[in-house]
Design a protein around this motif. Sequence first.
Motif, mmCIF file in Angstrom:
data_model
loop_
_atom_site.group_PDB
_atom_site.id
_atom_site.type_symbol
_atom_site.label_atom_id
_atom_site.label_comp_id
_atom_site.label_asym_id
_atom_site.label_seq_id
_atom_site.Cartn_x
_atom_site.Cartn_y
_atom_site.Cartn_z
ATOM 1 N N UNK A 1 0.239 -8.664 -9.235
ATOM 2 C CA UNK A 1 -0.528 -7.658 -8.490
ATOM 3 C C UNK A 1 -2.030 -7.885 -8.583
ATOM 4 N N UNK A 2 -2.434 -8.888 -9.344
ATOM 5 C CA UNK A 2 -3.859 -9.191 -9.447
ATOM 6 C C UNK A 2 -4.652 -8.104 -10.131
ATOM 7 N N UNK A 3 -4.012 -7.412 -11.067
ATOM 8 C CA UNK A 3 -4.679 -6.322 -11.784
ATOM 9 C C UNK A 3 -5.252 -6.836 -13.097
ATOM 10 N N UNK B 1 -0.924 4.877 1.177
ATOM 11 C CA UNK B 1 -1.342 3.479 1.240
ATOM 12 C C UNK B 1 -1.758 3.106 2.652
ATOM 13 N N UNK B 2 -2.807 2.340 2.754
ATOM 14 C CA UNK B 2 -3.293 1.879 4.042
ATOM 15 C C UNK B 2 -2.866 0.434 4.250
ATOM 16 N N UNK B 3 -2.816 -0.033 5.504
ATOM 17 C CA UNK B 3 -2.489 -1.442 5.747
ATOM 18 C C UNK B 3 -3.422 -2.378 5.001
ATOM 19 N N UNK B 4 -4.707 -2.000 4.910
ATOM 20 C CA UNK B 4 -5.679 -2.852 4.220
ATOM 21 C C UNK B 4 -5.331 -2.982 2.750
ATOM 22 N N UNK B 5 -4.879 -1.865 2.140
ATOM 23 C CA UNK B 5 -4.521 -1.901 0.724
ATOM 24 C C UNK B 5 -3.324 -2.810 0.504
ATOM 25 N N UNK B 6 -2.350 -2.728 1.408
ATOM 26 C CA UNK B 6 -1.139 -3.522 1.238
ATOM 27 C C UNK B 6 -1.369 -5.003 1.520
ATOM 28 N N UNK B 7 -2.426 -5.336 2.254
ATOM 29 C CA UNK B 7 -2.707 -6.737 2.552
ATOM 30 C C UNK B 7 -2.923 -7.548 1.282
ATOM 31 N N UNK B 8 -3.473 -6.885 0.260
ATOM 32 C CA UNK B 8 -3.839 -7.602 -0.956
ATOM 33 C C UNK B 8 -2.759 -7.518 -2.028
ATOM 34 N N UNK B 9 -1.687 -6.811 -1.760
ATOM 35 C CA UNK B 9 -0.638 -6.639 -2.761
ATOM 36 C C UNK B 9 0.718 -6.875 -2.115
ATOM 37 N N UNK C 1 -3.858 2.932 -11.107
ATOM 38 C CA UNK C 1 -4.570 3.264 -9.871
ATOM 39 C C UNK C 1 -3.881 2.621 -8.673
ATOM 40 N N UNK C 2 -3.483 1.370 -8.823
ATOM 41 C CA UNK C 2 -2.830 0.646 -7.736
ATOM 42 C C UNK C 2 -1.504 1.309 -7.361
ATOM 43 N N UNK C 3 -0.767 1.762 -8.353
ATOM 44 C CA UNK C 3 0.511 2.418 -8.084
ATOM 45 C C UNK C 3 0.320 3.681 -7.251
ATOM 46 N N UNK C 4 -0.721 4.429 -7.549
ATOM 47 C CA UNK C 4 -0.994 5.645 -6.776
ATOM 48 C C UNK C 4 -1.442 5.308 -5.365
ATOM 49 N N UNK C 5 -2.307 4.327 -5.245
ATOM 50 C CA UNK C 5 -2.841 3.967 -3.926
ATOM 51 C C UNK C 5 -1.749 3.416 -3.005
ATOM 52 N N UNK C 6 -0.770 2.752 -3.582
ATOM 53 C CA UNK C 6 0.290 2.159 -2.768
ATOM 54 C C UNK C 6 1.490 3.082 -2.610
ATOM 55 N N UNK C 7 1.397 4.261 -3.171
ATOM 56 C CA UNK C 7 2.487 5.209 -2.994
ATOM 57 C C UNK C 7 3.711 4.929 -3.841
ATOM 58 N N UNK C 8 3.564 4.078 -4.870
ATOM 59 C CA UNK C 8 4.681 3.806 -5.752
ATOM 60 C C UNK C 8 5.068 5.056 -6.533
ATOM 61 N N UNK C 9 4.055 5.886 -6.830
ATOM 62 C CA UNK C 9 4.274 7.178 -7.474
ATOM 63 C C UNK C 9 4.005 8.251 -6.454
ATOM 64 N N UNK C 10 4.961 9.128 -6.247
ATOM 65 C CA UNK C 10 4.794 10.180 -5.242
ATOM 66 C C UNK C 10 3.994 11.340 -5.762
ATOM 67 N N UNK C 11 3.523 12.159 -4.829
ATOM 68 C CA UNK C 11 2.798 13.351 -5.203
ATOM 69 C C UNK C 11 3.728 14.371 -5.801
#
Length: 221
Positions: free
Chosen positions: A201-203, A146-154, A211-221
Amino acid sequence: MTDSPSIRVAIADDQQLVRLGLRMVLDAQTDVEVVGEADDGAAAVALAQSEEVDVMLMDVRMPGVDGIAATGRITERSPLPRILMLTTFDLDEYAFAALRAGASGFLLKDAQPADLLAAIRAVHAGDAVLAPSVTRRMLELFAMPATPAAREHVDLDALTPREREVFAAIAEGLTNDELAERFFLSPSTVKTHIGRLLQKLGARDRVQLVILAYELGVVGR
């Protein structure tokens, strides 16, 4: 009983035989009406603007404007129609790009008629068609830290502990019934949690939650 079918479906595919086969399946249903066909992405966009369409079956690869671009143009204008991508391969990277563009799921062109109809009815009801194997492949293709920009919106802090658990489980590909079983919840409570997740989450739908869960690291690799 209403005189007109409740689900208005359009078909976008550059192969006439594919469109014919899909129409034959759909025309046999009492709750589905085919309201138009398109043979490329540009025609699909025009059809979505000129007709009241609930669900559009969209081929991924078409000449000119492809299904991904057409999906993006359609979904940025309106939440309807919901888009179901048609693909030849279950691990088609173009199909995953279409999910990011706003599609509500995808199915194989050789899917059984019952699966096709179930998918159409599911997205019409506001759900998404996304199997666990698909979510795993999405992780491989798109997930990143997750990037700071991604977290700004969630604001994940706005979620309750149970909502976080449900959020992560949705990203694993669990169905509503599986969510209810895992967390010992009633089906109605599961739907309530999902509705709150979408709102907080505005989804738009379940696909975006994954997709949002993956981008924010809610689900690990």
